[in-house]
Design a protein around this motif. Structure first.
Motif, PDB file in Angstrom:
ATOM      1  N   ALA A 200       0.909  -1.132  -0.129  1.00 49.32           N
ATOM      2  CA  ALA A 200      -0.288  -0.043  -0.067  1.00 49.32           C
ATOM      3  C   ALA A 200       0.910   1.259  -0.045  1.00 49.32           C
ATOM      4  CB  ALA A 200      -1.013   0.045   1.217  1.00 49.32           C
TER       5      ALA A 200
ATOM      6  N   LEU B 166       2.277   2.159  -3.336  1.00 51.27           N
ATOM      7  CA  LEU B 166       1.072   3.076  -4.332  1.00 51.27           C
ATOM      8  C   LEU B 166       0.802   4.133  -3.579  1.00 51.27           C
ATOM      9  CD1 LEU B 166      -0.831  -0.502  -4.881  1.00 51.27           C
ATOM     10  CD2 LEU B 166       0.774   0.780  -6.259  1.00 51.27           C
ATOM     11  N   GLY B 167       1.454   4.867  -2.645  1.00 54.88           N
ATOM     12  CA  GLY B 167       1.315   6.099  -2.301  1.00 54.88           C
ATOM     13  C   GLY B 167       0.331   6.159  -1.078  1.00 54.88           C
ATOM     14  N   GLN B 168      -0.168   4.981  -0.439  1.00 55.28           N
ATOM     15  CA  GLN B 168      -1.204   5.098   0.703  1.00 55.28           C
ATOM     16  C   GLN B 168      -0.175   5.105   2.113  1.00 55.28           C
ATOM     17  OE1 GLN B 168      -3.960   2.193   0.380  1.00 55.28           O
ATOM     18  NE2 GLN B 168      -5.470   3.537   1.397  1.00 55.28           N
ATOM     19  N   MET B 169      -0.449   6.073   2.825  1.00 56.64           N
ATOM     20  CA  MET B 169       0.560   6.133   3.800  1.00 56.64           C
ATOM     21  C   MET B 169       0.265   5.519   5.141  1.00 56.64           C
ATOM     22  SD  MET B 169       0.597  10.257   4.979  1.00 56.64           S
ATOM     23  CE  MET B 169       2.302   9.861   5.914  1.00 56.64           C
ATOM     24  N   SER B 170      -1.025   5.186   5.511  1.00 53.90           N
ATOM     25  CA  SER B 170      -1.479   5.010   6.713  1.00 53.90           C
ATOM     26  C   SER B 170      -1.513   3.379   6.900  1.00 53.90           C
ATOM     27  CB  SER B 170      -2.897   5.349   7.141  1.00 53.90           C
ATOM     28  OG  SER B 170      -2.764   6.636   6.902  1.00 53.90           O
TER      29      SER B 170
ATOM     30  N   ASN C 289     -10.112   0.059  -2.462  1.00 55.99           N
ATOM     31  CA  ASN C 289      -9.891   1.631  -2.788  1.00 55.99           C
ATOM     32  C   ASN C 289      -9.813   1.551  -4.455  1.00 55.99           C
ATOM     33  OD1 ASN C 289      -7.999   3.836  -3.430  1.00 55.99           O
ATOM     34  ND2 ASN C 289      -8.162   4.269  -1.504  1.00 55.99           N
TER      35      ASN C 289
ATOM     36  N   ILE D 277      -8.475   3.955  -6.305  1.00 54.53           N
ATOM     37  CA  ILE D 277      -7.404   4.321  -7.016  1.00 54.53           C
ATOM     38  C   ILE D 277      -6.261   2.984  -6.842  1.00 54.53           C
ATOM     39  CG2 ILE D 277      -5.308   6.109  -6.696  1.00 54.53           C
ATOM     40  CD1 ILE D 277      -7.349   7.959  -5.378  1.00 54.53           C
ATOM     41  N   LEU D 278      -6.547   2.290  -5.858  1.00 56.31           N
ATOM     42  CA  LEU D 278      -5.429   1.274  -5.566  1.00 56.31           C
ATOM     43  C   LEU D 278      -5.779   0.256  -7.055  1.00 56.31           C
ATOM     44  CD1 LEU D 278      -3.568  -0.251  -2.650  1.00 56.31           C
ATOM     45  CD2 LEU D 278      -4.926  -1.829  -3.987  1.00 56.31           C
TER      46      LEU D 278
ATOM     47  N   ARG E  14      -4.608   1.078  -9.913  1.00 56.02           N
ATOM     48  CA  ARG E  14      -3.081   1.250 -10.198  1.00 56.02           C
ATOM     49  C   ARG E  14      -2.538  -0.288 -10.362  1.00 56.02           C
ATOM     50  NH1 ARG E  14       0.541   4.712  -7.638  1.00 56.02           N
ATOM     51  NH2 ARG E  14       2.091   3.266  -8.758  1.00 56.02           N
TER      52      ARG E  14
ATOM     53  N   ILE F 228      -0.839  14.122  -1.506  1.00 58.31           N
ATOM     54  CA  ILE F 228      -1.425  13.010  -1.941  1.00 58.31           C
ATOM     55  C   ILE F 228      -3.059  13.290  -1.952  1.00 58.31           C
ATOM     56  CG2 ILE F 228      -2.231  10.925  -0.885  1.00 58.31           C
ATOM     57  CD1 ILE F 228       0.508  10.546   0.058  1.00 58.31           C
ATOM     58  N   PRO F 229      -3.904  12.675  -3.030  1.00 58.30           N
ATOM     59  CA  PRO F 229      -3.342  11.790  -3.991  1.00 58.30           C
ATOM     60  C   PRO F 229      -2.696  12.401  -5.320  1.00 58.30           C
ATOM     61  CG  PRO F 229      -5.508  12.321  -4.077  1.00 58.30           C
ATOM     62  CD  PRO F 229      -5.052  12.868  -3.061  1.00 58.30           C
TER      63      PRO F 229
ATOM     64  N   ARG G 131      -5.000  12.973   2.798  1.00 54.56           N
ATOM     65  CA  ARG G 131      -3.591  12.417   2.870  1.00 54.56           C
ATOM     66  C   ARG G 131      -3.116  11.263   3.573  1.00 54.56           C
ATOM     67  NH1 ARG G 131       2.001  15.326   4.891  1.00 54.56           N
ATOM     68  NH2 ARG G 131       3.212  13.462   4.022  1.00 54.56           N
ATOM     69  N   ALA G 132      -4.078  11.134   4.792  1.00 49.29           N
ATOM     70  CA  ALA G 132      -3.947   9.696   5.225  1.00 49.29           C
ATOM     71  C   ALA G 132      -4.346   8.722   4.559  1.00 49.29           C
ATOM     72  CB  ALA G 132      -4.451  10.103   6.977  1.00 49.29           C
ATOM     73  N   ALA G 133      -5.377   8.803   3.954  1.00 47.11           N
ATOM     74  CA  ALA G 133      -6.431   8.155   3.374  1.00 47.11           C
ATOM     75  C   ALA G 133      -6.148   7.365   2.157  1.00 47.11           C
ATOM     76  CB  ALA G 133      -7.657   8.155   3.632  1.00 47.11           C
ATOM     77  N   LEU G 134      -5.486   8.303   1.163  1.00 44.67           N
ATOM     78  CA  LEU G 134      -5.683   7.652  -0.103  1.00 44.67           C
ATOM     79  C   LEU G 134      -4.218   7.455  -0.995  1.00 44.67           C
ATOM     80  CD1 LEU G 134      -8.244  10.252  -1.710  1.00 44.67           C
ATOM     81  CD2 LEU G 134      -8.763   7.951  -1.090  1.00 44.67           C
ATOM     82  N   PRO G 135      -4.183   6.645  -1.692  1.00 43.36           N
ATOM     83  CA  PRO G 135      -2.881   6.149  -2.419  1.00 43.36           C
ATOM     84  C   PRO G 135      -2.916   7.146  -3.611  1.00 43.36           C
ATOM     85  CG  PRO G 135      -4.873   4.620  -2.953  1.00 43.36           C
ATOM     86  CD  PRO G 135      -5.421   5.462  -2.105  1.00 43.36           C
ATOM     87  N   ARG G 136      -2.088   6.897  -4.394  1.00 38.73           N
ATOM     88  CA  ARG G 136      -1.585   7.947  -5.395  1.00 38.73           C
ATOM     89  C   ARG G 136      -1.950   7.276  -6.761  1.00 38.73           C
ATOM     90  NH1 ARG G 136       3.562   7.394  -4.994  1.00 38.73           N
ATOM     91  NH2 ARG G 136       3.526   9.095  -3.158  1.00 38.73           N
ATOM     92  N   PRO G 137      -2.633   8.126  -7.751  1.00 31.37           N
ATOM     93  CA  PRO G 137      -3.003   7.440  -9.150  1.00 31.37           C
ATOM     94  C   PRO G 137      -1.687   7.606  -9.907  1.00 31.37           C
ATOM     95  CG  PRO G 137      -3.927   9.391  -8.839  1.00 31.37           C
ATOM     96  CD  PRO G 137      -3.321   9.332  -7.368  1.00 31.37           C
TER      97      PRO G 137
END
Lengths: 584, 317
Positions: free
Chosen positions: A312, A315-319, A386, A388-389, A392, B203-204, B279-285
Motif C-alpha cells: 500500500a 502505491l502512495g497510501q501512507m497509513s 480503494n 485508486i489502488l 493502479r 497525496i493523491p 492525505r492519510a487515506a488515499l493512495p496515488r494514481p
C-alpha cells in the motif's frame, strides 16, 4: 503421483537416449537423479520439457557442485564439476534431477536459455560461483559478485573467510579499475541509446531507492516515463549464505537460514531442517511438528503483513503500513514469548524445536487469532477496495500461467495466475496433510490478484493456527534420534554412551551420513528449497538454497516493458521479495 | 495617513499570521496523521511537541546551504522563492473579515488564479534546474498536472462568480448571507477541492514529488532552507486553498455569535483537517490516470456546472 506411469522417467530417458544416460543415482529424497553426458543436455532437457508425456515444464533450479574434494561418490560418474538441473512437473507432481558431469578446471557446457528463459540468471550464477561457462548464453556475466571480483566463490579452493585471504589493499590502479567498473554503458546492459530521432533516458533506480525495499538496482531505459527496458542488477545483498553452509556444522548453520528470507524467520529453518532430517533419517515427534507448523504459519502472517503495508505504501497510501506493523508487533509478542527472539528466532532444531511451548502460550495465540480477522476485514475496505489502488494494480504486471511456469514462478504469484499449486497441499510436509485449509487462487495474474491471494492466505494461516491451538499433541518436542541436536539432556547423566553422544553432538555437531536430499516448502514468498549434499561429515559438502525471490525478480523486465515508472513500483510492491532472498 | 498605517499593519499581521499558521500546520499535520495512524507523532519538544517546528526551523537554517555543482545556479535559487512568494502574494486578496484584507481588488479571484498559475514555475524550474533525472521527471509531471488542473480550477469557480456577480472576495462572502454557496455550487466545490489538492501537490496528487517513485521528485536536490521554502510553500498553499474554499463556498467570516475573524479561522482549520485526512487515506494514481481524470471527467463536469448555473441565473433574472 506418477503411479500410473508404465515406465519411470529414468527408464524412458534410457530408452530414448541410450548411451547418453550415464547413470541413475539413488538419493535420500527419492527424486529420480539421472546423469547425462554433457553433449546431449539440450536434447534431454527439451525432451523432458516438451516431448515426454506429462512434461516437466518448470526449471525449478539450476546449480552446480564442485566435486573435486568429495569422497563418497559411489555409483556416480567421475566428475570435477557437476551441473544440476532440477525440473518440476506440475502434471505429475514430481521432480527430476538431471546431472551433467564436467571435467577440467574451468569446464564449459551448452546453454539452455532458449529452452527456459529463466535459465539466464541461473547460468550466470553458476558461472559467477563456479567458473563454469555456458556456451551460447546471450550475456554471461557476474550476477552476484562485483564485476571486478577475482575467483569463483563456491569453488572449494576459494576461501570462505576474509582471514584466509590476503589483507585488503586498494592501490591507485585498483581503485581506478573499480571506478571504471562502476561506469554505466547502456550497451553492456543490452540497451540502445537512441531510436530514430529520440534519445532515450537511462534512469538508475537504486540500489538506494524508497521503492525497491532494499539494495536492488534497476537500470531503466526510458522514453518519457514509459519503460522500454528494465534490467535488475542484483547481488548487493549477497552474503555467501551457501558458502557458509560449507563451513558451519549442520547445527550451527540454522541461524544463517533465518536471514535468507529475513521476514520469514523460522520458515527458513523448516526448509533447511526438513532436508537435514531427510538425510539423517530423523522422524520428528508429532508435538514438534505441530509447533513447527504453528510458528511457520505465524511467520507467514508476519511476513504477509509487512508485504501488505509496504505494498500500500508503494502505491502512495501512507497509513496502512502503520496498522499492519502494529498487528505484526502483536504476532512478534507471541514469537518472543515462545522463542525468546523476534525476527530471527533460530528456534527449530535438528529433530524438533529448541524448547517446549511456555506456559500460557495458548492464551496469547488465541487472543491473536481472535484479534486479526476483523482487522483484515477493515484493511480490505481501506486498501483492496480503494478505487485508486485498484486502478493502479489491475492489469498491471501481468504474466500468463504459461509464462509463470516458464519463468519458475511459485507461491502466491503462481496461484494468482489461477493454478492451485501449494506444496503444503501437493507435497505435505511436517504434517500439513492433517490440517484443513484452502488454497486461494486468482484469475488474471496481475498485481491486484497477487494482492488478493496474499490477503486470503493470511486468513487461511489463521485457520491453521487455530487448529494447532485446539489440537496441540502432547509428547516431547525433540526427537530421541541420536543425531537430533542438541541431544536430550535428561539421560546423559545415567550412562556413558549417551554422555559421549551428547558431548560429540554438542562439540562437533552431528555427523550426517553421506547422501543428497532436497526439500522444498511453501515459504512465505514462494517455494523455498534446500538441496544438501553430505559427504559424511559434521558440515555440509554443498548447500544449495533455492529461493523464490530470485526467480520472481528475473520476471521484472518481462512484465514492465511498455509500462510506466509507477507500474514498476507497483510490480515490485506486489512481487513480495526481500533482497536477501534474491541474493542469499 | 492612518489609512496607510492601517494598510501596512494589515500586511505585516497577515504575513506573520500566515507564516505562523503554515509553520504550525507542520506540527498539526504530523500530530493528526499520527493520531489516525495509531502512533504518537512529535511529542518531545515543548508541550505536546508544539516546539518541534521551531527545532526543525533551527535545523533547516543552520544546515549547509548547498547548491549542486551541476545545477543551474540562478534558477535553482530562484525556484523556491517563486513558490513561496506566489503563495504568499495570493493572500493579499483573501478577505479574513470585513475590512481585514490587504488588497480589496475587484478582480480578486482572477488575481488568485493568476498567482497560483505562476506558482507552477517554482516547481517546474526547480525540477529543470536541478539537472537530476528524478527532479526532471517530477518537474515534467508538475507541468502537465498543473496546467491541466488549472483549466477547470478556474471554470469551477465561475459558478460562484455568477451567483455573486463579482470577482471580489469580500463581495462574494457578503453574497452568501442568504445561502452558503456550497449548497447551490456543490459540484463546483468538489471540483475546486480536487483542483486545489492538485495545486498543492499533496497525496493523491503528489505526483511531482511521489516519494516511492521519484524519491523526492522536483526537490530531490534541495536541502537546508531552500528545501524549507518548498516545505513552507506547500503548507502556505494548503492554508490558501482552505481559506479560498471557506470564502467561496462556506460563507467566509459569516456566522452567528462569534466574531467574524474567529469564524473564518475556525472554518479554515476544519477544511485543513479535511485535507490532512485525505492525505492519510488515499493512495496515488498513475500519471496518465490523473490526466484522464482531469480532462475526461473534471473538465466536462466543470463545464456542465457552468452551463447549468448560467441557465439558472439567467432564468431568475
Amino acid at each position: 503421483m506418477a503411479t500410473c506411469m508404465a515406465q519411470s522417467p529414468a527408464d524412458q530417458l534410457r530408452a530414448r537416449f541410450g548411451g547418453a544416460v550415464l547413470a541413475v543415482q539413488p538419493t535420500r529424497d527419492e527424486v529420480p537423479t539421472v546423469w547425462i553426458s554433457g553433449d546431449r543436455v539440450r536434447d534431454v532437457l527439451r525432451y523432458l520439457k516438451s516431448e515426454i508425456e506429462q512434461p516437466y515444464r518448470m526449471l525449478y533450479d539450476l546449480t552446480a557442485i564442485d566435486e573435486r574434494e568429495r569422497v563418497n561418490r559411489q555409483g556416480q560418474p567421475s566428475s570435477d564439476f557437476t551441473v544440476v538441473y532440477h525440473l518440476l512437473s506440475l502434471d505429475r507432481n514430481a521432480d527430476i534431477r538431471v546431472k551433467i558431469p564436467l571435467r577440467g578446471e574451468f569446464p564449459a557446457l551448452g546453454t539452455i536459455t532458449d529452452l527456459w528463459p529463466s535459465a539466464d540468471w541461473y547460468e550466470c550464477e553458476v558461472w559467477d560461483m563456479f567458473g563454469i561457462r555456458f556456451n551460447g548464453h546471450p550475456h554471461l556475466r557476474r550476477i552476484l559478485m562485483p564485476p571486478t571480483w577475482n575467483g569463483h566463490p563456491l569453488r572449494r579452493e576459494h576461501p570462505a573467510r576474509a582471514t584466509e585471504m590476503e589483507p585488503f589493499r586498494l592501490p591507485p590502479e585498483k581503485e581506478a579499475r573499480e571506478q571504471a567498473a562502476l561506469q554505466f554503458h547502456p550497451e553492456d546492459w543490452g540497451m540502445r541509446r537512441r531510436r530514430d530521432d529520440a534519445d532515450f533516458m537511462f534512469l538508475n533506480l537504486g540500489p538506494h531507492h524508497p521503492g525497491t525495499h532494499g539494495v536492488l538496482r534497476i537500470m531503466l531505459q526510458l522514453d518519457g516515463e514509459v519503460i522500454l527496458d528494465a534490467v535488475p542488477d542484483i547481488g548487493y545483498h549477497h552474503r555467501g549464505a551457501e558458502k557458509m553452509g560449507e563451513r558451519q556444522s549442520w547445527h550451527t548453520y540454522i541461524p544463517y537460514t533465518d536471514r535468507v528470507d529475513y521476514l520469514g524467520g523460522v520458515v527458513n529453518n523448516l526448509a533447511y531442517l526438513l532436508a537435514v532430517e531427510k538425510l539423517a533419517g530423523i522422524e520428528v515427534p508429532p508435538r514438534a511438528k505441530v509447533i513447527r507448523v504453528m510458528l511457520t504459519e505465524l511467520f507467514r502472517i508476519i511476513s504477509h503483513l509487512v508485504w501488505y503495508g509496504t505494498f500500500a505504501q508503494d502505491l502512495g497510501q501512507m497509513s496502512p503500513v502503520f496498522y499492519m506493523f502494529t498487528d505484526r508487533e502483536r504476532a512478534f509478542g507471541i514469537v518472543e514469548a515462545i522463542c525468546g527472539d523476534r525476527m530471527h528466532p533460530n528456534w527449530f532444531r535438528i529433530g524438533g524445536v529448541a524448547q517446549d511451548l511456555p506456559r500460557g502460550w495458548d492464551r496469547l495465540v488465541r487472543d491473536f487469532v481472535d484479534y486479526l480477522p476483523p482487522r483484515l476485514d477493515e484493511y480490505d475496505h481501506e486498501v483492496l477496495r480503494n478505487p485508486i489502488l485498484r486502478a493502479r494494480t489491475k492489469g498491471v504486471g501481468v504474466y500468463t500461467l504459461e509464462q509463470a511456469i516458464d519463468w519458475g514462478v511459485t507461491g502466491p504469484a503462481l496461484r494468482a495466475c489461477g493454478l492451485e499449486w501449494d506444496f503444503r497441499k501437493k507435497r505435505p510436509y511436517s504434517g500439513y496433510e492433517q490440517f484443513e485449509f484452502d488454497i486461494p487462487t486468482g484469475i488474471h495474474g496481475d498485481c491486484y490478484d497477487r494482492a488478493l491471494v496474499h490477503v486470503e492466505e493470511m486468513r487461511q494461516s489463521l485457520r491453521i493456527i487455530r487448529q494447532c491451538l485446539e489440537n496441540m499433541p502432547a509428547g516431547h518436542y525433540q526427537s530421541d534420534h541420536p543425531r537430533a541436536t542438541p541431544p536430550r539432556k535428561d539421560r546423559t547423566m545415567h550412562d556413558i554412551e549417551t554422555l559421549i553422544t551428547h558431548f560429540l553432538g554438542v562439540s562437533w555437531g552431528p555427523v550426517i551420513p553421506p547422501g543428497e536430499a532436497f526439500q522444498g516448502i511453501e515459504a512465505t514468498k514462494g517455494n523455498n528449497g534446500y538441496y544438501l549434499v553430505s559427504d559424511g561429515a559434521t558440515m555440509s559438502y554443498r548447500t544449495r538454497i533455492r529461493t523464490p525471490s530470485f526467480a520472481h525478480m528475473q520476471t521484472l523486465p518481462l512484465v514492465t516493458r511498455g509500462a510506466m515508472i509507477p507500474d514498476l513500483i507497483a510490480v515490485l510492491g506486489a512481487m513480495d521479495y526481500v533482497l536477501a532472498d534474491v541474493d542469499r | 495617513m492612518s489609512e496607510a498605517i492601517r494598510a501596512i499593519l494589515t500586511v505585516v499581521v497577515v504575513l506573520l499570521a500566515v507564516l505562523t499558521v503554515a509553520g504550525g500546520l507542520v506540527w498539526v499535520e504530523r500530530r493528526l496523521l499520527a493520531l489516525w495512524q495509531d502512533r504518537y507523532g512529535p511529542n518531545r519538544v515543548g508541550p505536546f511537541g508544539v516546539l518541534q517546528v521551531l527545532a526543525d526551523m533551527i535545523k533547516l537554517f543552520t544546515k549547509e546551504d548547498w547548491v549542486p555543482p551541476f545545477a543551474d545556479r540562478a534558477v535553482f535559487i530562484l525556484a523556491p522563492a517563486i513558490m513561496v512568494t506566489t503563495s504568499l502574494l495570493s493572500f493579499a486578496v483573501v478577505a479574513f473579515a470585513p475590512r481585514i484584507v490587504v488588497a480589496d481588488l475587484n478582480i480578486g479571484l482572477l488575481y488568485f488564479l493568476a498567482m497560483s498559475s505562476l506558482g507552477v514555475y517554482g516547481v517546474v524550474l526547480a525540477g529543470w534546474s536541478s539537472d537530476n533525472k528524478y527532479s526532471l521527471l517530477g518537474g515534467l509531471r508538475a507541468a502537465g498536472q498543473m496546467l491541466s488542473y488549472e483549466v477547470f480550477m478556474g471554470l469551477s469557480l465561475m459558478g460562484v462568480v455568477m451567483l455573486a456577480g463579482s470577482f471580489n472576495l469580500s463581495a462574494i462572502v457578503e453574497a452568501q448571507r442568504r445561502i452558503w454557496f456550497f449548497i447551490p455550487q456543490i459540484l463546483g466545490l468538489v471540483i475546486f477541492a480536487v483542483a486545489g489538492l492538485a495545486e498543492t501537490r499533496r497525496i493523491p496528487f503528489d505526483l511531482p514529488e511521489a516519494e516511492n517513485e521519484l524519491v523526492a521528485g522536483y526537490h530531490a536536490e534541495y536541502s537546508g532552507m531552500k528545501f524549507g521554502m518548498f516545505f513552507l510553500g506547500e503548507y502556505v498553499g494548503i492554508t490558501l486553498i482552505s481559506a479560498m474554499i471557506v470564502s467561496l463556498f462556506f460563507g467566509g467570516w459569516l456566522g452567528p455569535w462569534l466574531p467574524p475573524l474567529a469564524w473564518f479561522v475556525l472554518k479554515t482549520v476544519v477544511v485543513i483537517a479535511g485535507f490532512i485526512l485525505v492525505r492519510a487515506a488515499l493512495p496515488r494514481p498513475r500519471y496518465d490516470q490523473l490526466m484522464a481524470l482531469g480532462w475526461k471527467v473534471m473538465l466536462p463536469l466543470a463545464l456542465l456546472n457552468l452551463v447549468v448555473t448560467g441557465g439558472v441565473v439567467l432564468a431568475r433574472t
